[in-house]
Motif scaffolding. Structure first.
Motif, PDB file in Angstrom:
ATOM      1  N   ILE A 121       0.826  -1.204   0.000  1.00 22.68           N
ATOM      2  CA  ILE A 121       0.000   0.000   0.000  1.00 22.68           C
ATOM      3  C   ILE A 121       0.863   1.257   0.000  1.00 22.68           C
ATOM      4  CG2 ILE A 121      -1.621   1.365   1.379  1.00 22.68           C
ATOM      5  CD1 ILE A 121      -2.857  -1.303   2.286  1.00 22.68           C
ATOM      6  N   ARG A 122       1.908   1.239   0.815  1.00 25.11           N
ATOM      7  CA  ARG A 122       2.754   2.427   0.949  1.00 25.11           C
ATOM      8  C   ARG A 122       3.963   2.386   0.026  1.00 25.11           C
ATOM      9  NH1 ARG A 122       2.168   2.621   7.567  1.00 25.11           N
ATOM     10  NH2 ARG A 122       0.168   3.714   7.563  1.00 25.11           N
ATOM     11  N   GLN A 123       4.123   1.295  -0.709  1.00 27.70           N
ATOM     12  CA  GLN A 123       5.220   1.149  -1.661  1.00 27.70           C
ATOM     13  C   GLN A 123       6.570   1.438  -0.997  1.00 27.70           C
ATOM     14  OE1 GLN A 123       4.995   0.302  -5.376  1.00 27.70           O
ATOM     15  NE2 GLN A 123       3.423  -0.710  -4.149  1.00 27.70           N
ATOM     16  N   VAL A 124       6.791   0.809   0.142  1.00 24.77           N
ATOM     17  CA  VAL A 124       8.042   0.993   0.872  1.00 24.77           C
ATOM     18  C   VAL A 124       9.163   0.253   0.147  1.00 24.77           C
ATOM     19  CG1 VAL A 124       9.228   0.706   3.073  1.00 24.77           C
ATOM     20  CG2 VAL A 124       6.755   1.138   3.032  1.00 24.77           C
ATOM     21  N   GLU A 125      10.244   0.948  -0.136  1.00 18.36           N
ATOM     22  CA  GLU A 125      11.383   0.360  -0.831  1.00 18.36           C
ATOM     23  C   GLU A 125      12.689   0.850  -0.195  1.00 18.36           C
ATOM     24  OE1 GLU A 125      11.080   1.311  -4.947  1.00 18.36           O
ATOM     25  OE2 GLU A 125       9.338   0.026  -5.296  1.00 18.36           O
ATOM     26  N   GLY A 126      13.753   0.092  -0.411  1.00 14.15           N
ATOM     27  CA  GLY A 126      15.068   0.481   0.072  1.00 14.15           C
ATOM     28  C   GLY A 126      15.346  -0.007   1.479  1.00 14.15           C
ATOM     29  N   GLU A 127      16.557   0.274   1.939  1.00 15.30           N
ATOM     30  CA  GLU A 127      16.990  -0.167   3.258  1.00 15.30           C
ATOM     31  C   GLU A 127      16.411   0.715   4.355  1.00 15.30           C
ATOM     32  OE1 GLU A 127      21.356  -2.216   2.747  1.00 15.30           O
ATOM     33  OE2 GLU A 127      21.272  -0.052   3.084  1.00 15.30           O
ATOM     34  N   PRO A 128      15.910   0.107   5.448  1.00 14.82           N
ATOM     35  CA  PRO A 128      15.487   0.909   6.599  1.00 14.82           C
ATOM     36  C   PRO A 128      16.681   1.466   7.345  1.00 14.82           C
ATOM     37  CG  PRO A 128      15.228  -1.431   7.057  1.00 14.82           C
ATOM     38  CD  PRO A 128      15.640  -1.329   5.611  1.00 14.82           C
ATOM     39  N   ILE A 129      16.405   2.152   8.443  1.00 15.76           N
ATOM     40  CA  ILE A 129      17.446   2.945   9.091  1.00 15.76           C
ATOM     41  C   ILE A 129      18.601   2.110   9.642  1.00 15.76           C
ATOM     42  CG2 ILE A 129      16.157   2.994  11.280  1.00 15.76           C
ATOM     43  CD1 ILE A 129      18.521   5.709   9.820  1.00 15.76           C
ATOM     44  N   LEU A 130      18.341   0.962  10.255  1.00 12.86           N
ATOM     45  CA  LEU A 130      19.439   0.224  10.891  1.00 12.86           C
ATOM     46  C   LEU A 130      20.471  -0.272   9.878  1.00 12.86           C
ATOM     47  CD1 LEU A 130      17.633  -1.712  13.765  1.00 12.86           C
ATOM     48  CD2 LEU A 130      19.011   0.365  13.891  1.00 12.86           C
ATOM     49  N   PRO A 131      20.078  -1.004   8.822  1.00 14.99           N
ATOM     50  CA  PRO A 131      21.105  -1.390   7.850  1.00 14.99           C
ATOM     51  C   PRO A 131      21.708  -0.199   7.115  1.00 14.99           C
ATOM     52  CG  PRO A 131      18.930  -2.089   7.106  1.00 14.99           C
ATOM     53  CD  PRO A 131      18.787  -1.640   8.522  1.00 14.99           C
ATOM     54  N   SER A 132      20.931   0.860   6.918  1.00 16.18           N
ATOM     55  CA  SER A 132      21.479   2.054   6.263  1.00 16.18           C
ATOM     56  C   SER A 132      22.579   2.682   7.107  1.00 16.18           C
ATOM     57  CB  SER A 132      20.367   3.082   6.007  1.00 16.18           C
ATOM     58  OG  SER A 132      19.449   2.608   5.041  1.00 16.18           O
ATOM     59  N   LEU A 133      22.352   2.783   8.414  1.00 13.95           N
ATOM     60  CA  LEU A 133      23.383   3.335   9.294  1.00 13.95           C
ATOM     61  C   LEU A 133      24.624   2.454   9.305  1.00 13.95           C
ATOM     62  CD1 LEU A 133      21.434   4.587  12.457  1.00 13.95           C
ATOM     63  CD2 LEU A 133      22.679   5.985  10.806  1.00 13.95           C
ATOM     64  N   ARG A 134      24.425   1.146   9.394  1.00 12.43           N
ATOM     65  CA  ARG A 134      25.585   0.249   9.446  1.00 12.43           C
ATOM     66  C   ARG A 134      26.377   0.312   8.150  1.00 12.43           C
ATOM     67  NH1 ARG A 134      21.534  -3.426  11.910  1.00 12.43           N
ATOM     68  NH2 ARG A 134      21.877  -3.409  14.172  1.00 12.43           N
ATOM     69  N   ARG A 135      25.688   0.367   7.025  1.00 11.81           N
ATOM     70  CA  ARG A 135      26.397   0.432   5.748  1.00 11.81           C
ATOM     71  C   ARG A 135      27.143   1.749   5.610  1.00 11.81           C
ATOM     72  NH1 ARG A 135      25.087   1.256   0.295  1.00 11.81           N
ATOM     73  NH2 ARG A 135      22.936   1.811   0.782  1.00 11.81           N
ATOM     74  N   ALA A 136      26.632   2.777   6.283  1.00 14.95           N
ATOM     75  CA  ALA A 136      27.318   4.080   6.275  1.00 14.95           C
ATOM     76  C   ALA A 136      28.481   4.125   7.259  1.00 14.95           C
ATOM     77  CB  ALA A 136      26.320   5.185   6.609  1.00 14.95           C
ATOM     78  N   GLY A 137      28.627   3.067   8.055  1.00 18.26           N
ATOM     79  CA  GLY A 137      29.748   3.005   8.984  1.00 18.26           C
ATOM     80  C   GLY A 137      29.433   3.434  10.399  1.00 18.26           C
ATOM     81  N   PHE A 138      28.132   3.520  10.756  1.00 17.68           N
ATOM     82  CA  PHE A 138      27.727   3.967  12.083  1.00 17.68           C
ATOM     83  C   PHE A 138      27.062   2.825  12.844  1.00 17.68           C
ATOM     84  CE2 PHE A 138      27.053   7.796   9.304  1.00 17.68           C
ATOM     85  CZ  PHE A 138      28.234   8.432   9.661  1.00 17.68           C
ATOM     86  N   ASP A 139      27.505   2.588  14.052  1.00 18.57           N
ATOM     87  CA  ASP A 139      26.903   1.569  14.903  1.00 18.57           C
ATOM     88  C   ASP A 139      25.672   2.160  15.593  1.00 18.57           C
ATOM     89  OD1 ASP A 139      26.219  -0.371  16.711  1.00 18.57           O
ATOM     90  OD2 ASP A 139      28.131  -0.366  17.786  1.00 18.57           O
ATOM     91  N   PRO A 140      24.471   1.601  15.378  1.00 16.74           N
ATOM     92  CA  PRO A 140      23.281   2.136  16.061  1.00 16.74           C
ATOM     93  C   PRO A 140      23.425   2.189  17.574  1.00 16.74           C
ATOM     94  CG  PRO A 140      22.634   0.620  14.313  1.00 16.74           C
ATOM     95  CD  PRO A 140      24.126   0.515  14.440  1.00 16.74           C
ATOM     96  N   ALA A 141      24.224   1.287  18.143  1.00 16.33           N
ATOM     97  CA  ALA A 141      24.415   1.276  19.589  1.00 16.33           C
ATOM     98  C   ALA A 141      25.237   2.459  20.078  1.00 16.33           C
ATOM     99  CB  ALA A 141      25.081  -0.031  20.026  1.00 16.33           C
ATOM    100  N   SER A 142      25.857   3.210  19.147  1.00 15.00           N
ATOM    101  CA  SER A 142      26.659   4.373  19.533  1.00 15.00           C
ATOM    102  C   SER A 142      25.841   5.658  19.585  1.00 15.00           C
ATOM    103  CB  SER A 142      27.822   4.556  18.549  1.00 15.00           C
ATOM    104  OG  SER A 142      27.355   4.992  17.279  1.00 15.00           O
ATOM    105  N   VAL A 143      24.554   5.594  19.237  1.00 14.61           N
ATOM    106  CA  VAL A 143      23.700   6.784  19.234  1.00 14.61           C
ATOM    107  C   VAL A 143      23.293   7.116  20.669  1.00 14.61           C
ATOM    108  CG1 VAL A 143      21.478   7.736  18.485  1.00 14.61           C
ATOM    109  CG2 VAL A 143      22.853   6.363  16.901  1.00 14.61           C
ATOM    110  N   ASP A 144      23.499   8.370  21.063  1.00 16.72           N
ATOM    111  CA  ASP A 144      23.180   8.808  22.425  1.00 16.72           C
ATOM    112  C   ASP A 144      21.780   9.406  22.539  1.00 16.72           C
ATOM    113  OD1 ASP A 144      25.909   8.484  23.793  1.00 16.72           O
ATOM    114  OD2 ASP A 144      26.408   9.681  22.023  1.00 16.72           O
ATOM    115  N   VAL A 145      21.337  10.084  21.487  1.00 17.49           N
ATOM    116  CA  VAL A 145      20.027  10.747  21.492  1.00 17.49           C
ATOM    117  C   VAL A 145      19.351  10.499  20.150  1.00 17.49           C
ATOM    118  CG1 VAL A 145      18.810  12.971  21.552  1.00 17.49           C
ATOM    119  CG2 VAL A 145      20.745  12.569  23.088  1.00 17.49           C
ATOM    120  N   VAL A 146      18.069  10.163  20.187  1.00 15.75           N
ATOM    121  CA  VAL A 146      17.249  10.124  18.976  1.00 15.75           C
ATOM    122  C   VAL A 146      16.256  11.275  19.084  1.00 15.75           C
ATOM    123  CG1 VAL A 146      15.654   8.805  17.544  1.00 15.75           C
ATOM    124  CG2 VAL A 146      17.487   7.622  18.774  1.00 15.75           C
ATOM    125  N   ALA A 147      16.440  12.286  18.256  1.00 14.78           N
ATOM    126  CA  ALA A 147      15.584  13.472  18.286  1.00 14.78           C
ATOM    127  C   ALA A 147      14.517  13.333  17.208  1.00 14.78           C
ATOM    128  CB  ALA A 147      16.407  14.742  18.063  1.00 14.78           C
TER     129      ALA A 147
END
Length: 285
Positions: A90-116
């Motif tokens: 229905i929403r035609q969701v495509e592409g990588e969600p945030i967790l694999p996108s962050l990891r592929r960019a070189g960022f560990d989600p566990a290193s995030v201190d604040v989610v604004a």
């Protein structure tokens, strides 16, 4: 913070503050609803190439990873991974969600201190949990306005239509630990500023560094045409408030040369606002 194919844009703002734009996939929304009261004759050519046969407009899910000497702030989480094939279709969701996108960019989600969070609509807060229902950012504090949590988990059928209440209930206790009332500096140089308009507790995120100021206005400024304060969406719960706050915020951003990141623009999401007669225009970088 390097630039690779998972990072759409990155910039050193000075004072050891760096920012990267990571797109967490795309989805589609009804084009007419996105342009609200604006007649189609005025917007049809602006979005012609991104509207499908179902009259749905392609929308990016833009998230920001901000690094400072004090820690890391993630702005937005996208739709996430916790939806079924019916929702995907229905929403035609495509592409990588945030967790694999962050990891592929070189960022560990566990290193995030604040989610604004600019607000808690499904396409912004859907990535707070991973596919197994665990906290996607285990050491982070969620920063959203207390008024946003109240309306998101309320019972007004008009106001809750864009929230995924079952998912938000799962993170309610986590979110309440970091909920704020009004403007708040969440880390040195990074502040959330309540705006209202799009939703009751909608807020902007402002980054003030030694060399530049960067602003994420959430869904008050989702696409280039949003630079006209009078162009509001049908999803704005309080459109007259949107018009007023956009006028004042955009004037300051234009006069002070802020860098602006659009919440749903896919191709050219970063730019600046400039005065244009009695309105503004978005000039991409």
């Amino acid at each position: 913070m390097g630039l690779n194919d998972a990072v759409h844009w990155a910039r050193d703002l000075g004072g050891r503050t760096r920012v990267a734009l990571v797109q967490a996939g795309t989805f589609r929304s009804d084009a007419g609803a996105l342009f609200g009261p604006v007649p189609r004759v005025l917007w049809n050519d602006l979005a012609r190439d991104e509207i499908d046969d179902g009259h749905r407009l392609l929308q990016a899910l833009n998230c920001l990873l901000i690094e400072t000497p004090a820690g890391r702030v993630l702005v937005e989480t996208g739709i996430g991974e916790r939806f079924d094939e019916k929702v995907r279709r229905i929403r035609q969701v495509e592409g990588e969600p945030i967790l694999p996108s962050l990891r592929r960019a070189g960022f560990d989600p566990a290193s995030v201190d604040v989610v604004a969070m600019s607000h808690l609509h499904f396409d912004h807060a859907g990535g707070l949990l991973d596919s197994e229902g665990r906290r996607a950012f285990p050491r982070a504090t969620i920063v959203a306005q207390r008024a946003e949590w109240e309306v998101a988990l309320g019972d007004n059928p008009r106001l809750v239509a864009s929230y995924d209440q079952p998912e938000l209930r799962l993170v309610r206790e986590w979110g309440e630990q970091g909920s704020v009332d009004g403007e708040r500096e969440v880390m040195p140089g990074i502040a959330v500023v309540p705006t209202g308009g799009h939703s009751t507790g909608h807020q902007a995120v402002i980054v003030r560094a030694r060399g530049a100021t960067l602003a994420f206005f959430g869904d008050l400024c989702m696409r280039p045409w949003s630079a006209n304060p009078r162009w509001v969406t049908a999803f704005d719960d309080f459109p007259l408030d949107s018009v007023a706050v956009k006028g004042s915020l955009f004037a300051r951003a234009a006069d002070e040369g802020w860098t602006i990141v659009l919440s749903h623009e896919r191709a050219h999401p970063v730019g600046r606002l400039a005065r244009d007669r009695d309105r503004f225009r978005f000039d991409p970088i």
